[in-house]
Design a protein around this motif. Structure first.
Motif: not given
Length: 198
Positions: A68-83, A98-111
């Motif tokens: 899986f991959s972990i991302y965050w979204i910057d002030a411009e709305g871009d999804k930045i990968k943490i690796k 930020c009042p709430v620090r948000k991270l997003y997780v996606t599976l790297n396995t192709p659909q």
């Protein structure tokens, strides 16, 4: 940007000893179904990428057998990968105020591969049941509409009626008990003593 980074670095260095941990709201999307968890990263691990991955994987059991991959979204709305540790440090710095620090997780396995894996080894229902099994259980509480007992996951408590609760599925229909305000209780009240009035 340089001045912003400098100010954040000064703030972080000054407050490193007063900030004991970093709270993150982590969102996972599996085949269109979403789960959200809060995790805490101790201050001394704030730039340890491997620790973050382990913490995220332990919060979402479905991730144990998938990359899986972990991302965050910057002030411009871009999804930045943490690796890497450096990427995590940048994210931590940028999300400091930020009042709430948000991270997003996606599976790297192709659909297609994920669907094949699920079809051959597990069903989507099995994966979702693994996620559901990690939801909190509100012992002694049942859904007054579908009779789910004990109520599992988010509990919705009526603020008007003395004893009326709904599960997430019944509440999100929008048609059940919609004439009264409801409060969402994400954890059982016996684990949060200051809310004992419910």
């Amino acid at each position: 940007m340089f001045i912003y980074d400098l100010l954040v670095n000064c703030y972080l260095q000054r407050c490193q000893h007063c900030v004991m941990s970093w709270d993150f709201k982590v969102r996972l999307d599996v085949l269109g179904r979403e789960e959200i968890r809060f995790i805490q990263i101790p201050n001394h691990y704030q730039s340890n990428y491997n620790y973050l991955r382990e913490k995220v994987a332990s919060s979402f059991p479905v991730l144990n057998h998938h990359d899986f991959s972990i991302y965050w979204i910057d002030a411009e709305g871009d999804k930045i990968k943490i690796k890497s540790d450096g990427d995590l440090m940048v994210a931590t710095r940028r999300l400091t105020f930020c009042p709430v620090r948000k991270l997003y997780v996606t599976l790297n396995t192709p659909q297609d591969n994920l669907t094949n894996y699920l079809n051959s080894n597990r069903t989507v229902d099995h994966i979702m049941s693994m996620l559901k099994d990690s939801r909190p259980i509100h012992t002694g509480i049942h859904c007054d509409w579908c009779q789910q007992s004990p109520l599992q996951g988010f509990r919705y408590k009526c603020l008007v009626c003395p004893d009326y609760d709904l599960c997430l599925n019944c509440e999100k229909s929008g048609n059940i008990h919609s004439h009264h305000l409801m409060v969402r209780l994400p954890v059982p009240l016996n684990s949060v003593s200051q809310f004992s009035f419910f």
